[in-house]
Design a protein around this motif. Structure first.
Motif, mmCIF file in Angstrom:
data_model
loop_
_atom_site.group_PDB
_atom_site.id
_atom_site.type_symbol
_atom_site.label_atom_id
_atom_site.label_comp_id
_atom_site.label_asym_id
_atom_site.label_seq_id
_atom_site.Cartn_x
_atom_site.Cartn_y
_atom_site.Cartn_z
ATOM 1 N N ALA A 1 -12.132 8.325 125.756
ATOM 2 C CA ALA A 1 -11.499 7.973 124.486
ATOM 3 C C ALA A 1 -10.057 7.537 124.713
ATOM 4 O O ALA A 1 -9.433 7.854 125.727
ATOM 5 N N LEU A 2 -9.536 6.795 123.729
ATOM 6 C CA LEU A 2 -8.150 6.355 123.789
ATOM 7 C C LEU A 2 -7.688 6.021 122.378
ATOM 8 O O LEU A 2 -8.431 5.405 121.607
ATOM 9 N N ALA A 3 -6.483 6.444 122.022
ATOM 10 C CA ALA A 3 -5.938 6.175 120.681
ATOM 11 C C ALA A 3 -4.661 5.358 120.806
ATOM 12 O O ALA A 3 -3.929 5.467 121.790
ATOM 13 N N THR B 1 12.152 8.223 106.797
ATOM 14 C CA THR B 1 10.713 8.438 106.910
ATOM 15 C C THR B 1 10.113 7.293 107.704
ATOM 16 O O THR B 1 10.744 6.238 107.891
ATOM 17 N N VAL B 2 8.876 7.486 108.150
ATOM 18 C CA VAL B 2 8.188 6.438 108.909
ATOM 19 C C VAL B 2 6.765 6.289 108.392
ATOM 20 O O VAL B 2 6.185 7.233 107.849
ATOM 21 N N SER B 3 6.226 5.084 108.577
ATOM 22 C CA SER B 3 4.823 4.806 108.274
ATOM 23 C C SER B 3 4.111 4.561 109.593
ATOM 24 O O SER B 3 4.618 3.838 110.457
ATOM 25 N N GLN B 4 2.927 5.182 109.742
ATOM 26 C CA GLN B 4 2.198 5.095 110.998
ATOM 27 C C GLN B 4 0.775 4.599 110.784
ATOM 28 O O GLN B 4 0.115 4.993 109.815
ATOM 29 N N GLY B 5 0.337 3.732 111.711
ATOM 30 C CA GLY B 5 -1.046 3.279 111.739
ATOM 31 C C GLY B 5 -1.685 3.713 113.041
ATOM 32 O O GLY B 5 -1.115 3.496 114.119
ATOM 33 N N ASP C 1 -1.850 -2.160 113.515
ATOM 34 C CA ASP C 1 -0.845 -2.866 112.719
ATOM 35 C C ASP C 1 -1.281 -2.963 111.257
ATOM 36 O O ASP C 1 -0.477 -2.728 110.340
ATOM 37 N N ALA C 2 -2.561 -3.272 111.045
ATOM 38 C CA ALA C 2 -3.081 -3.351 109.667
ATOM 39 C C ALA C 2 -3.017 -1.982 108.996
ATOM 40 O O ALA C 2 -2.661 -1.872 107.810
ATOM 41 N N ALA C 3 -3.339 -0.925 109.739
ATOM 42 C CA ALA C 3 -3.291 0.430 109.178
ATOM 43 C C ALA C 3 -1.853 0.823 108.835
ATOM 44 O O ALA C 3 -1.600 1.469 107.807
ATOM 45 N N MET C 4 -0.910 0.420 109.651
ATOM 46 C CA MET C 4 0.489 0.751 109.392
ATOM 47 C C MET C 4 0.974 0.069 108.111
ATOM 48 O O MET C 4 1.652 0.689 107.276
ATOM 49 N N TYR C 5 0.619 -1.195 107.927
ATOM 50 C CA TYR C 5 1.047 -1.891 106.705
ATOM 51 C C TYR C 5 0.320 -1.363 105.476
ATOM 52 O O TYR C 5 0.858 -1.400 104.356
ATOM 53 N N GLN C 6 -0.878 -0.847 105.676
ATOM 54 C CA GLN C 6 -1.565 -0.188 104.561
ATOM 55 C C GLN C 6 -0.797 1.076 104.149
ATOM 56 O O GLN C 6 -0.649 1.372 102.963
ATOM 57 N N GLY D 1 2.727 3.643 99.735
ATOM 58 C CA GLY D 1 3.857 4.468 99.355
ATOM 59 C C GLY D 1 4.726 4.908 100.506
ATOM 60 O O GLY D 1 5.690 5.668 100.297
ATOM 61 N N LYS D 2 4.423 4.501 101.750
ATOM 62 C CA LYS D 2 5.246 4.823 102.941
ATOM 63 C C LYS D 2 5.167 6.314 103.266
ATOM 64 O O LYS D 2 4.507 7.087 102.584
ATOM 65 N N ASN D 3 5.834 6.700 104.350
ATOM 66 C CA ASN D 3 5.913 8.096 104.795
ATOM 67 C C ASN D 3 4.524 8.734 104.916
ATOM 68 O O ASN D 3 4.305 9.834 104.423
ATOM 69 N N GLN D 4 3.605 8.037 105.605
ATOM 70 C CA GLN D 4 2.267 8.577 105.773
ATOM 71 C C GLN D 4 1.588 7.945 106.984
ATOM 72 O O GLN D 4 2.097 6.980 107.563
ATOM 73 N N ILE D 5 0.441 8.519 107.321
ATOM 74 C CA ILE D 5 -0.340 8.057 108.472
ATOM 75 C C ILE D 5 -1.679 7.547 107.950
ATOM 76 O O ILE D 5 -2.354 8.233 107.171
ATOM 77 N N VAL D 6 -2.079 6.353 108.386
ATOM 78 C CA VAL D 6 -3.357 5.781 107.980
ATOM 79 C C VAL D 6 -4.185 5.523 109.237
ATOM 80 O O VAL D 6 -3.696 4.920 110.204
ATOM 81 N N LEU D 7 -5.455 6.005 109.226
ATOM 82 C CA LEU D 7 -6.377 5.713 110.318
ATOM 83 C C LEU D 7 -7.045 4.379 110.084
ATOM 84 O O LEU D 7 -7.553 4.105 108.977
ATOM 85 N N GLY D 8 -7.091 3.554 111.130
ATOM 86 C CA GLY D 8 -7.695 2.242 111.004
ATOM 87 C C GLY D 8 -8.942 2.090 111.836
ATOM 88 O O GLY D 8 -9.214 2.864 112.721
#
Length: 329
Positions: free
Chosen positions: A199-201, A289-293, A312-317, A322-329
């Motif tokens: 695996a790799l993230a 704060t930071v937004s993470q994908g 990159d798409a997950a980060m912009y999502q 609303g920013k300051n969150q982590i989105v899995l793509g």
């Protein structure tokens, strides 16, 4: 008839005496010239930042070492001439096996010109040597094998190479990997994960409203924010993870042998660490704060470019949500 007085005869010595005197004067001149040459040769050897040496392979005895030995090694030459193991004890332990093996190769090759290893001086300094060695072709067969060489101190060159390498691979402001170096390392980690089937993230992180920070508090404060974010990343990420600044306010991380779900725990710790940061400017205090994908390898057709695009798409999502969150793509 001319009578020779004793005084006139003393001014004209017999031919044999004159020849002896001339020979003596000539010999004295040769001795003086040899002495001058020896002094010049000794001065040249002492001024060269390299050690000339000769070694009897059969008896394991150092036959000669030039004056620079004591300056470079910081050890008495007499100890080396008395015991070959003095050289072995001066070699940096991690390099000893290579130094001895490459020296032995001269018996097969006749010359070894690419030996580089480290030594420890008597006062604990670490130095790099380029130690070339050759079989002495003029050795009499009765003498056995005599190896001669020249060991040059290349410590300054190594330090310069290291600094150039650091400048080429490191972001000047944050001292983390720059974009090129990060993706070079990430490409290697990605290919290894594909070959091993592990695996790799992959994660992208962008500082929220960074332009507003620069506009409100000035670019020096913005640079300080970038530096603290980078420090947080280095603190939180696991040993073996990759981290770097790949854009103005954008950072990336790669997690070898780690699923996106596992990497999310690391990303959440990073999110909390960044939220705890506090900055001040002209008596004003603010946080960031930071937004993470975050994404990972999903199929056999995956490429590093597709991982990057999905993160990159997950980060912009995360930005749109609303920013300051982590989105899995």
């Amino acid at each position: 008839m001319v009578k020779h007085t004793p005084s006139s005869m003393s001014q004209h010595p017999p031919p044999e005496a004159a020849q002896t005197l001339l020979a003596l004067m000539h010999a004295q001149g040769e001795v003086a010239r040899l002495s001058e040459r020896e002094q010049l040769f000794s001065a040249l050897l002492d001024s060269v930042n390299a050690v000339l040496w000769a070694f009897d392979w059969e008896s394991r005895k150092v036959l000669y070492v030039s004056p620079a030995y004591e300056r470079i090694f910081g050890r008495p030459a007499s100890l080396l001439l008395a015991d070959y193991n003095e050289w072995r004890s001066s070699v940096y332990p991690d390099d000893l096996e290579y130094a001895e093996r490459s020296l032995a190769e001269v018996l097969v090759k006749g010359a070894v010109e690419d030996r580089e290893y480290r030594i420890m001086t008597a006062d604990g300094q670490l130095r790099w040597l380029s130690d070339k060695c050759y079989i002495n072709q003029q050795t009499d067969g009765d003498q056995g094998v005599i190896v001669v060489g020249i060991a040059e101190d290349i410590t300054e060159n190594k330090q310069l190479q290291g600094e150039l390498q650091r400048l080429a691979t490191t972001d000047v402001l944050t001292q983390s990997s720059n974009r090129r170096h990060f993706f070079d390392c990430a490409r290697g980690a990605f290919e290894k994960a594909r070959q091993d089937g592990t695996a790799l993230a992959f994660l992208l992180l962008d500082i929220d409203d960074f332009k507003q920070i620069n506009d409100t508090y000035g670019h020096p404060t913005g640079d300080h924010v970038l530096l603290r974010i980078a420090d947080s990343g280095k603190t939180v990420l696991r040993r073996g993870d990759l981290f770097g600044r790949i854009g103005g306010e954008e950072f990336a991380a790669m997690f070898p042998d780690c699923t996106p779900e596992m990497a999310q725990h690391v990303a959440e710790r990073l999110q909390r660490e960044i939220q705890r940061l506090s900055f001040s400017h002209d008596d004003q205090t603010f946080g960031v704060t930071v937004s993470q994908g975050l994404t990972g390898i999903v199929d056999s057709d995956e490429t590093l470019d597709s991982l990057f695009a999905r993160a990159d798409a997950a980060m912009y999502q995360a930005k749109r949500q609303g920013k300051n969150q982590i989105v899995l793509g």
